[in-house]
Motif scaffolding. Structure first.
Motif, PDB file in Angstrom:
ATOM      1  N   GLY A 295       0.787  -1.220   0.000  1.00  0.00           N
ATOM      2  CA  GLY A 295       0.000   0.000   0.000  1.00  0.00           C
ATOM      3  C   GLY A 295       0.822   1.274   0.000  1.00  0.00           C
ATOM      4  N   LEU A 296       2.100   1.223   0.406  1.00  0.00           N
ATOM      5  CA  LEU A 296       2.924   2.424   0.525  1.00  0.00           C
ATOM      6  C   LEU A 296       4.158   2.420  -0.366  1.00  0.00           C
ATOM      7  CD1 LEU A 296       2.892   2.994   4.409  1.00  0.00           C
ATOM      8  CD2 LEU A 296       1.617   4.267   2.687  1.00  0.00           C
ATOM      9  N   HIS A 297       4.548   1.275  -0.878  1.00  0.00           N
ATOM     10  CA  HIS A 297       5.804   1.162  -1.619  1.00  0.00           C
ATOM     11  C   HIS A 297       5.870   2.142  -2.785  1.00  0.00           C
ATOM     12  CE1 HIS A 297       8.609  -0.588  -4.596  1.00  0.00           C
ATOM     13  NE2 HIS A 297       9.312  -0.930  -3.523  1.00  0.00           N
ATOM     14  N   GLU A 299       3.568   4.737  -3.237  1.00  0.00           N
ATOM     15  CA  GLU A 299       2.820   5.956  -2.957  1.00  0.00           C
ATOM     16  C   GLU A 299       3.776   7.108  -2.651  1.00  0.00           C
ATOM     17  OE1 GLU A 299      -0.450   6.497  -3.138  1.00  0.00           O
ATOM     18  OE2 GLU A 299      -0.662   4.462  -3.918  1.00  0.00           O
ATOM     19  N   ALA A 300       3.407   8.314  -3.065  1.00  0.00           N
ATOM     20  CA  ALA A 300       4.261   9.483  -2.885  1.00  0.00           C
ATOM     21  C   ALA A 300       4.236   9.940  -1.428  1.00  0.00           C
ATOM     22  CB  ALA A 300       3.800  10.617  -3.792  1.00  0.00           C
ATOM     23  N   LEU A 301       5.424   9.967  -0.832  1.00  0.00           N
ATOM     24  CA  LEU A 301       5.566  10.510   0.516  1.00  0.00           C
ATOM     25  C   LEU A 301       5.910  12.000   0.477  1.00  0.00           C
ATOM     26  CD1 LEU A 301       7.724   7.703   2.201  1.00  0.00           C
ATOM     27  CD2 LEU A 301       5.237   7.881   2.059  1.00  0.00           C
ATOM     28  N   LEU A 302       6.860  12.337  -0.379  1.00  0.00           N
ATOM     29  CA  LEU A 302       7.358  13.704  -0.461  1.00  0.00           C
ATOM     30  C   LEU A 302       7.632  14.069  -1.899  1.00  0.00           C
ATOM     31  CD1 LEU A 302      10.161  13.224   2.208  1.00  0.00           C
ATOM     32  CD2 LEU A 302       7.942  14.242   2.690  1.00  0.00           C
ATOM     33  N   THR A 303       7.517  15.327  -2.199  1.00  0.00           N
ATOM     34  CA  THR A 303       7.994  15.878  -3.459  1.00  0.00           C
ATOM     35  C   THR A 303       9.024  16.941  -3.134  1.00  0.00           C
ATOM     36  OG1 THR A 303       5.859  15.498  -4.533  1.00  0.00           O
ATOM     37  CG2 THR A 303       7.349  17.054  -5.583  1.00  0.00           C
ATOM     38  N   VAL A 304      10.210  16.817  -3.734  1.00  0.00           N
ATOM     39  CA  VAL A 304      11.302  17.741  -3.414  1.00  0.00           C
ATOM     40  C   VAL A 304      11.732  18.474  -4.686  1.00  0.00           C
ATOM     41  CG1 VAL A 304      12.128  16.440  -1.439  1.00  0.00           C
ATOM     42  CG2 VAL A 304      12.973  15.870  -3.717  1.00  0.00           C
ATOM     43  N   GLU A 305      12.098  19.733  -4.499  1.00  0.00           N
ATOM     44  CA  GLU A 305      12.591  20.559  -5.591  1.00  0.00           C
ATOM     45  C   GLU A 305      13.773  21.375  -5.083  1.00  0.00           C
ATOM     46  OE1 GLU A 305       9.455  23.030  -6.897  1.00  0.00           O
ATOM     47  OE2 GLU A 305       8.115  21.402  -7.479  1.00  0.00           O
ATOM     48  N   GLY A 306      14.709  21.643  -5.998  1.00  0.00           N
ATOM     49  CA  GLY A 306      15.845  22.466  -5.633  1.00  0.00           C
ATOM     50  C   GLY A 306      17.157  21.695  -5.711  1.00  0.00           C
ATOM     51  N   ASP A 307      18.147  22.165  -4.995  1.00  0.00           N
ATOM     52  CA  ASP A 307      19.478  21.568  -5.007  1.00  0.00           C
ATOM     53  C   ASP A 307      19.496  20.368  -4.075  1.00  0.00           C
ATOM     54  OD1 ASP A 307      22.129  21.033  -5.290  1.00  0.00           O
ATOM     55  OD2 ASP A 307      22.830  22.711  -4.053  1.00  0.00           O
ATOM     56  N   VAL A 559      16.601   7.645  10.307  1.00  0.00           N
ATOM     57  CA  VAL A 559      15.615   7.159   9.342  1.00  0.00           C
ATOM     58  C   VAL A 559      15.235   8.325   8.447  1.00  0.00           C
ATOM     59  CG1 VAL A 559      13.335   6.145   9.021  1.00  0.00           C
ATOM     60  CG2 VAL A 559      14.758   5.430  10.953  1.00  0.00           C
ATOM     61  N   GLY A 560      15.276   8.121   7.143  1.00  0.00           N
ATOM     62  CA  GLY A 560      14.965   9.196   6.204  1.00  0.00           C
ATOM     63  C   GLY A 560      15.097   8.724   4.777  1.00  0.00           C
ATOM     64  N   VAL A 561      15.347   9.658   3.861  1.00  0.00           N
ATOM     65  CA  VAL A 561      15.537   9.324   2.446  1.00  0.00           C
ATOM     66  C   VAL A 561      16.786  10.040   1.954  1.00  0.00           C
ATOM     67  CG1 VAL A 561      13.090   8.928   1.968  1.00  0.00           C
ATOM     68  CG2 VAL A 561      14.031  11.223   1.717  1.00  0.00           C
ATOM     69  N   ASP A 576      15.060  11.875  -6.527  1.00  0.00           N
ATOM     70  CA  ASP A 576      15.440  13.241  -6.888  1.00  0.00           C
ATOM     71  C   ASP A 576      14.258  14.181  -7.056  1.00  0.00           C
ATOM     72  OD1 ASP A 576      14.370  12.164  -9.121  1.00  0.00           O
ATOM     73  OD2 ASP A 576      16.079  12.566 -10.432  1.00  0.00           O
ATOM     74  N   SER A 577      13.036  13.676  -7.088  1.00  0.00           N
ATOM     75  CA  SER A 577      11.873  14.560  -7.198  1.00  0.00           C
ATOM     76  C   SER A 577      10.726  14.029  -6.338  1.00  0.00           C
ATOM     77  CB  SER A 577      11.436  14.705  -8.661  1.00  0.00           C
ATOM     78  OG  SER A 577      11.134  13.435  -9.222  1.00  0.00           O
ATOM     79  N   VAL A 578      10.240  12.823  -6.659  1.00  0.00           N
ATOM     80  CA  VAL A 578       9.156  12.220  -5.888  1.00  0.00           C
ATOM     81  C   VAL A 578       9.736  11.069  -5.074  1.00  0.00           C
ATOM     82  CG1 VAL A 578       6.935  11.054  -5.950  1.00  0.00           C
ATOM     83  CG2 VAL A 578       7.431  12.872  -7.594  1.00  0.00           C
ATOM     84  N   CYS A 579       9.570  11.105  -3.779  1.00  0.00           N
ATOM     85  CA  CYS A 579      10.061  10.054  -2.889  1.00  0.00           C
ATOM     86  C   CYS A 579       8.870   9.223  -2.425  1.00  0.00           C
ATOM     87  CB  CYS A 579      10.782  10.647  -1.686  1.00  0.00           C
ATOM     88  SG  CYS A 579      12.215  11.672  -2.107  1.00  0.00           S
ATOM     89  N   THR A 580       8.977   7.912  -2.641  1.00  0.00           N
ATOM     90  CA  THR A 580       7.917   6.992  -2.223  1.00  0.00           C
ATOM     91  C   THR A 580       8.415   6.138  -1.065  1.00  0.00           C
ATOM     92  OG1 THR A 580       8.614   5.226  -3.734  1.00  0.00           O
ATOM     93  CG2 THR A 580       7.143   6.932  -4.626  1.00  0.00           C
ATOM     94  N   GLY A 581       7.557   5.210  -0.625  1.00  0.00           N
ATOM     95  CA  GLY A 581       7.971   4.310   0.439  1.00  0.00           C
ATOM     96  C   GLY A 581       9.185   3.501   0.066  1.00  0.00           C
ATOM     97  N   ALA A 582       9.391   3.242  -1.238  1.00  0.00           N
ATOM     98  CA  ALA A 582      10.543   2.450  -1.681  1.00  0.00           C
ATOM     99  C   ALA A 582      11.853   3.170  -1.442  1.00  0.00           C
ATOM    100  CB  ALA A 582      10.397   2.129  -3.174  1.00  0.00           C
TER     101      ALA A 582
END
Length: 821
Positions: A295-297, A299-307, A559-561, A576-582
């Motif tokens: 269910g989470l692998h 799925e989008a957890l975070l979206t990151v932009e920038g350096d 614990v993080g990405v 580099d842009s969308v971080c999922t559970g994976a």
């Protein structure tokens, strides 16, 4: 004469307040560290003193003086604490509302933010309130009648105490003075100087009162004292006063080293974010493999932009291990709000699959994130960070929807130049914090590797640990198809079941598997033949941290990405842009210097599965893949514990089934408490009178005898006698026409105007006379009159009113008839 006395008292009080103001600014400087704080302190004291003096000059009540002080606060707080609100009338109105709210709310905000806060938002308001309120109270109390003027030292000390109460728990540096060692020298100096100023003010103010009382008594008497105090006696009194102050100061210095044995200093800000908030959270490492469920692998957890290249977003830093879980120690963590904001290098948007109080950040140093969006204000006010851990949380108030971050929340944060893993090569381990007895298999495996205890050796051991491990996120294939398919798409992957958990037993069993496999295959075997430990970042991060502790390094788990381009060879890739559970990973951080931590990735490889052989067997030259028989997997201990807990709690009696007798006792106790609260005001007046009588009785002999006369007069007033003001003692005794009053008046006049001070025997005899007269008055009254006398506020009101109204002219045989003189 009275104007001269009041002027002397005022100048003495103003001098003491000036010194105390300087000490208060010194004490509060670490909290603000901005010149605006000095301006606020000076303006606040000026408003407080001015409002008190204006009220006294106009003969207004204390409430009117307090109202002037409040008005002065409103006028000064906006330009001092909220200068941005001075642009327009509408902005000024909003600024007034802000400072009024800050006077109530910013006390807690000041405790929940890291210091120094400079002039952040309206946090100068609490300091301004203290300076205005305490200076007004000190001046007002200094003119109080009776012994109430001594209470003026409390607001004076309160001004200095603000810095200690709202400051940091970190003590100042230790100073050595000869044989004395003074810990927290700054705090000791502040406390000593404050007590010295207040003590000197009390002594000199008491001398002024005594001299004024003697001068008034002489002016109201027909006799004149023949001689004054001898020079020798005056010198002895002064030397005694100064000696007392000096002895107190020396005694304090001698006692200071003993206070260091009482433990660390505690401050209010240490307990602002309750430990229960952190301890109530499940360790992110315990629930780590939940990110890889179907269910989470993806799925989008975070979206990151920038350096984002080379950066790591930290969910939580786990610095404590109890043999069961890695977690944040709630008692040692120091979460606080931050008055500044970070540089805007990376923008993070919370996705639909991420919720909770943990705020993904690169670093907690440099300030707070800049939140945007509809919940920006609530998130800014509820953001707390521990810079040493590099961990942040948001804890909104109860009226805010949700707990922590919600999908759609956006904020910007700074990138970090944290130490790299290469920094380990320059450091060496110290004393180990875990022993061979705790982890025998770990110790044996490290010994088998034949390496040393340097940072480079630790990095090599972690590298071997990863190469000889095998990645698996589940105990069964059901619900794990997402991550299995992902790994299979990058390399031939064979599923290996492994249960969750990272207890000390699991960690040592992991090293036991590695050690036994190495002993089976012997020396010179291929690296793939040494693969024997199955797990994921949960087990391997715990193993890496314990391994570092065994080599004498401070270590913790994060614990993080990881951010940046994804590498197909990584079992848990970066994003580099969308971080999922994976993309959720766990790594180890090792201390490489003061405040510097180097990361060590611990994710095991997933290409070479474990090879199971018996000791003495040889590996086949052409190995074949064998399907492992399926076996029933035991549920993780955590689930078993939950079930056991549920069963246990189900058998416990419900609190609502309490016996009726307990409920009856609670009702009776509540009624008794309510009755006591209703009757409590009736005890205020008798207690106040008893305390007043005790203060008068315990004074020095001459003052105590004057106090005995005042106590007798108050007894007549409460008994309903007509006792005009501004009469001499003899005139008043004639008017009352009671033998005890005549004897007491003569005794007090003799004590006041005699050449030598009265003896203790004379004092005690007079007080016995007063006590007998009070008992005689009580015996002459009926029950209703006795209760009325005890509960009568007449004497207290008379003392508080003072000599404002002149009494009518009274003629008494044998006495002066002009009582108004």
């Amino acid at each position: 004469m009275r104007d001269t006395s009041a002027s002397r008292q005022l100048w003495l009080t103003l001098a003491a307040l000036g010194l105390v103001t300087g000490l208060a600014l010194w004490s509060a400087w670490p909290i603000y560290a901005t010149p605006r704080m000095v301006l606020a302190g000076v303006v606040g004291v000026t408003i407080g003193i001015g409002s008190a003096l204006l009220g006294r000059a106009r003969a207004w009540s204390a409430w009117a003086g307090a109202g002037i002080a409040v008005a002065g606060f409103v006028l000064a707080a906006v330009p001092l604490a909220s200068p941005g609100s001075m642009g327009s009338p509408a902005a000024i109105g909003r600024g007034v509302m802000e400072v009024l709210a800050a006077a109530v709310l910013d006390w807690r905000r000041l405790l929940t933010i890291s210091i120094p806060v400079a002039d952040y938002q309206t946090l100068l308001v609490p300091f301004l309130v203290v300076m205005i309120g305490c200076s007004w109270a000190a001046v007002t109390l200094s003119f109080a009648r009776g012994r109430l003027w001594t209470l003026a030292v409390l607001p004076m000390l309160g001004m200095v105490a603000f810095g200690a109460v709202f400051g940091s728990a970190t003590a100042g540096r230790t100073v050595t003075v000869g044989p004395l060692i003074l810990p927290a020298a700054t705090q000791v100096a502040l406390a000593g100087a404050s007590l010295l100023v207040c003590g000197a003010w009390l002594i000199w103010r008491a001398r002024l009162d005594r001299s004024d009382a003697l001068r008034v008594a002489r002016s109201q008497s027909a006799t004149v004292r023949a001689g004054g105090t001898s020079l020798a006696l005056a010198v002895r009194r002064r030397l005694g006063a100064y000696g007392l102050i000096g002895a107190a100061a020396l005694g304090g210095l001698a006692f200071v080293p003993v206070t260091d044995m009482l433990g660390a200093r505690e401050a209010l800000r240490d307990s602002v974010l309750p430990p229960e908030v952190i301890s109530a959270q499940t360790s992110p490492l315990t629930v780590y493999r939940g990110w890889f469920a179907d269910g989470l692998h993806d799925e989008a957890l975070l979206t990151v932009e920038g350096d984002v290249s080379g950066q790591r977003l930290r969910f939580a830093t786990l610095d404590s291990y109890d043999g069961q879980t890695f977690h944040i120690d709630p008692l040692s963590a120091e979460f606080a709000r931050q008055p500044t904001t970070q540089a805007r290098s990376i923008t993070v948007t919370i996705g639909s699959a991420y919720t909770g109080i943990w705020v993904p950040i690169v670093t907690a140093e440099g300030g707070a994130p800049t939140f945007t969006g509809a919940r920006a204000g609530a998130l800014t006010d509820s953001y707390y960070a521990d810079a040493s851990l590099g961990t942040a949380v948001v804890v909104p108030s109860a009226d805010e929807p949700g707990l922590g971050l919600l999908p759609g929340d956006t904020y910007t944060i700074a990138a970090s130049n944290a130490a790299s893993a290469g920094a380990l090569e320059t450091v060496s381990g110290g004393e180990p914090t875990v022993s061979d007895e705790q982890y025998p298999a770990l110790a044996a495996w490290v010994e088998q590797q034949g390496l040393g205890r340097t940072g480079a050796d630790l990095a090599e051991l972690v590298s071997r640990l990863r190469e000889r491990g095998y990645l698996s996120h589940a105990a069964r294939e059901e619900g794990a198809q997402a991550w299995i398919s992902d790994l299979s798409s990058r390399a031939p992957y064979t599923f290996e079941p492994v249960r969750a958990g990272h207890t000390a037993a699991r960690v040592d069993a992991l090293f036991q598997n590695l050690l036994e496999q190495e002993l089976r295959v012997g020396t010179g075997a291929d690296e793939a033949a040494l693969v024997a430990a199955v797990g994921d970042d949960e087990q391997f991060a715990a193993a890496g941290a314990v391994l570092a502790n065994y080599l004498g390094f401070d270590a913790r788990v994060v614990v993080g990405v990881r951010l940046g381009g994804a590498d197909p060879a990584d079992g848990v890739p970066a994003c580099d842009s969308v971080c999922t559970g994976a993309n959720v990973s766990a790594w180890v951080e090792v201390r490489v210097g003061e405040g510097a931590w180097a990361p060590l990735d611990v994710t095991p490889q997933f290409v070479s599965p474990p090879t199971r052989i018996r000791q003495g067997e040889s590996l086949p030259e052409n190995p074949t893949e064998v399907d492992e028989p399926s076996s029933e997997v035991i549920e993780p201990p955590s689930a078993q514990r939950d079930e056991a807990t549920s069963e246990t709690s189900a058998t416990e009696p419900d609190a609502q089934d309490a016996p009726a007798v307990v409920e009856a006792m609670l009702v009776a106790l509540t009624l008794a408490l309510a009755l006591a609260l209703l009757l409590a005001p009736l005890a205020v007046l008798p207690v106040a009178k008893a305390l007043r009588r005790r203060w008068r009785r315990q004074a020095q002999a001459e003052v105590s005898m004057v106090g005995a006369w005042e106590e007798l007069v108050d007894a007549y007033v409460d008994a309903g006698f007509e006792v005009p003001e501004r009469l001499t003692r003899g005139e008043l005794a004639d008017l009352v026409d009671r033998e005890a009053a005549l004897v007491a008046a003569y005794a007090v006049d003799s004590a006041v105007f005699a050449e030598h001070a009265p003896t203790l025997e004379e004092r005690d005899a007079l007080w016995r006379l007063v006590d007998d007269e009070r008992r005689q008055l009580t015996a002459e009254m009926r029950l209703r009159q006795r209760l009325g006398s005890r509960l009568s506020p007449a004497s207290l009101v008379r003392r508080a009113r003072g000599d404002k109204a002149a009494s009518p002219l009274l003629a008494h045989p044998g006495r002066r008839s002009d009582a108004a003189r």
